[in-house]
Design an enzyme around this catalytic site. Structure first.
Site, PDB file in Angstrom:
ATOM      1  N   GLN A 107     -30.621  -1.590 -10.595  1.00  0.00           N
ATOM      2  CA  GLN A 107     -31.958  -1.497  -9.727  1.00  0.00           C
ATOM      3  C   GLN A 107     -32.535  -0.267 -10.150  1.00  0.00           C
ATOM      4  O   GLN A 107     -33.514  -0.013  -9.561  1.00  0.00           O
ATOM      5  CB  GLN A 107     -31.643  -1.842  -8.277  1.00  0.00           C
TER       6      GLN A 107
ATOM      7  N   CYS B 220     -26.351 -10.908  -1.939  1.00  0.00           N
ATOM      8  CA  CYS B 220     -25.284 -10.498  -2.697  1.00  0.00           C
ATOM      9  C   CYS B 220     -24.595  -9.155  -2.050  1.00  0.00           C
ATOM     10  O   CYS B 220     -24.152  -8.160  -2.832  1.00  0.00           O
ATOM     11  CB  CYS B 220     -25.203 -10.536  -4.229  1.00  0.00           C
TER      12      CYS B 220
ATOM     13  N   LYS C 113     -33.361  -7.350 -15.638  1.00  0.00           N
ATOM     14  CA  LYS C 113     -34.170  -6.815 -14.507  1.00  0.00           C
ATOM     15  C   LYS C 113     -34.952  -5.773 -15.197  1.00  0.00           C
ATOM     16  O   LYS C 113     -35.852  -5.085 -14.320  1.00  0.00           O
ATOM     17  CB  LYS C 113     -33.206  -6.221 -13.565  1.00  0.00           C
TER      18      LYS C 113
ATOM     19  N   HIS D 230     -23.723  -4.057  -4.125  1.00  0.00           N
ATOM     20  CA  HIS D 230     -24.123  -5.465  -4.551  1.00  0.00           C
ATOM     21  C   HIS D 230     -22.703  -5.896  -4.463  1.00  0.00           C
ATOM     22  O   HIS D 230     -21.708  -5.218  -5.107  1.00  0.00           O
ATOM     23  CB  HIS D 230     -24.573  -5.653  -5.831  1.00  0.00           C
TER      24      HIS D 230
ATOM     25  N   ASP E  11     -23.681   2.033 -10.891  1.00  0.00           N
ATOM     26  CA  ASP E  11     -24.328   0.641 -11.018  1.00  0.00           C
ATOM     27  C   ASP E  11     -25.799   0.895 -11.141  1.00  0.00           C
ATOM     28  O   ASP E  11     -26.563   1.108 -10.152  1.00  0.00           O
ATOM     29  CB  ASP E  11     -24.081  -0.140  -9.880  1.00  0.00           C
TER      30      ASP E  11
END
Ligand code: PMP
Length: 417
Positions: A214, A375, A237, A134, A211
């Site tokens: 997700q 993104c 999220k 991202h 990261d």
């Protein structure tokens, strides 16, 4: 149905999806006269009553500033706020709450880390990222590279949307100072083998940043087992409120990093001659923190932990399996991202249709998906597409909703091509 999808459907059937859906008031509405089918969870997930009520209760019963210690409301707010930090610590299996820093989200967390590592980089040093990141895990490193003379080294992806491990091996070396990778791709759904890659990067002395934006909505990471230096995610999220996220860091590194922002809360003592920093985690939390949001995130995690996690993971895989089975029913449909290990995210294109038209026409049917570059422009370049349509699922989605999506896609395909 394949054996796998029978097995996952059976496990998933132990979940009472109707009861779960009733916990999410927003899901009960209609859009354009049709029942809402919300398949944009990768962009932001919906909130259960547990979160809405916790935040409401905070504002009704205990709102006050935290860490001031002067009165009862302030004490109550502080206990709830720091309790949420402990909930996050336990969720990540971090050793200490000093390692849990509130940020505005994943993006801010990565910027805090990139800024904090500037002094460790010299010209010619290398920062390993991947082509599936991202922008939040590309641009802060690009800015850092520009400041320090370091170089960004993007690991390639394969046509199936997995990390290309030979490319990783060829780029990882003694000049690698930082490895910043996504745990799960927001476009492809790919679950990357980060535990192994962290070990390889650490053996070269690199600092590792994961990261988790997700990943956390789908499974629970264990930062000690992963042995990463940093792990970051956003609350919104993870079924929590917007405006807050988490930066987990290895304590020695956090101690050595300079603060990101100056102001109240982050100091120990201020004078015009010299200011000293507060202890962790407060050194990185300048100003009045997002108190209600922290409490909301804590409530989201408590809610998730009250559910049957293995059944949820099975239900999500059943959604993905159903998507895979139905793809061939839409002429010209192609899924982008067919990794062996995936969360329930389906990016796709349909020959002859622009992704944004697909999104608009689905919305007319009450079905919310995301379209565009997500993104992740370098990844779009790799797949030679301007953008994709993306359906991203949460545990509250149903197999019937998958069927509705594909029914609508077949209709759109028939009418427009
Ligand atoms: N990383 C990934 C993998 C993401 O999916 C997102 C959000 N789409 C981000 C980072 C940025 O998160 P936020 O906008 O909450 O800071």
């Amino acid at each position: 149905m394949t054996d796998l999808s029978v097995a996952t459907s059976l496990a998933a059937s132990t979940l009472d999806i109707d009861a779960i859906r009733n916990e999410f008031p927003i899901l009960g509405q209609t859009v354009h006269g049709k029942p809402l089918v919300y398949l944009d969870n990768g962009a932001s997930a919906q909130k259960p009553f547990a979160v809405l009520d916790a935040m409401d209760r905070y504002y009704r019963e205990m709102h006050s500033n935290v860490h001031r210690g002067a009165h009862t409301l302030g004490d109550r707010a502080t206990v709830a706020f720091e309790g949420a930090r402990e909930t996050v610590r336990a969720f990540l299996n971090a050793a200490d709450t000093r390692q849990i820093i509130w940020t505005r989200g994943t993006t801010e967390a990565i910027n805090v880390i990139a800024n904090g590592l500037a002094e460790k980089l010299n010209p010619g040093d290398e920062i390993l990222v991947s082509q599936m990141e991202h922008h939040a895990n590309i641009v802060p490193w690009q800015m850092l590279a520009e400041r320090t003379g370091a170089k960004l080294m993007p690991v390639q992806v394969t046509p199936a949307g997995e990390l290309d491990l030979p490319s990783f091996d060829s780029l990882l070396g003694e000049r690698t100072r930082i490895m910043a990778l996504t745990h799960v791709s927001n476009v492809l759904g790919t679950i990357n083998p980060v535990q192994d890659l962290i070990a390889r990067a650490r053996s070269q002395g690199a600092i590792t940043v994961i990261d988790g934006a997700q990943a956390v909505p789908h499974f629970q990471p264990d930062v000690q087992a992963l042995d990463c230096d940093f792990y970051v995610f956003s609350s919104h999220k993870l079924f929590g409120p917007t405006g807050i996220g988490v930066l987990y860091g290895r304590e020695e590194l956090l101690e050595a990093m300079p603060p990101f922002m100056g102001g109240g809360e982050m100091i120990e003592r201020v004078s015009f001659e010299r200011t000293t920093w507060n202890t962790l985690p407060y050194k990185f939390e300048a100003g009045t923190p997002p108190i209600a949001e922290a409490i909301g995130l804590g409530a989201a995690i408590d809610y998730l932990q009250s559910l049957d996690r293995p059944a949820i993971e099975a239900a999500e895989q059943a959604l993905l399996n159903r998507c895979n089975e139905l793809v061939e029913t839409v002429p010209g449909m192609e899924v982008i991202g067919t990794a062996a290990s995936k969360v329930p995210v389906m990016s796709f294109k349909i020959a002859g249709l622009h992704p944004s038209d697909i999104g608009t026409l689905l919305d007319q049917q009450g079905i919310a998906i995301r379209t565009g570059h997500h993104c992740a422009m370098p990844l779009m370049d790799f797949f030679s597409v301007p953008g994709t349509a993306r359906a991203s699922f949460a545990f509250y989605n149903t197999l019937a909703e998958v069927d509705q999506l594909f029914q609508a896609l077949r209709k759109i395909q028939r009418l427009l091509t």
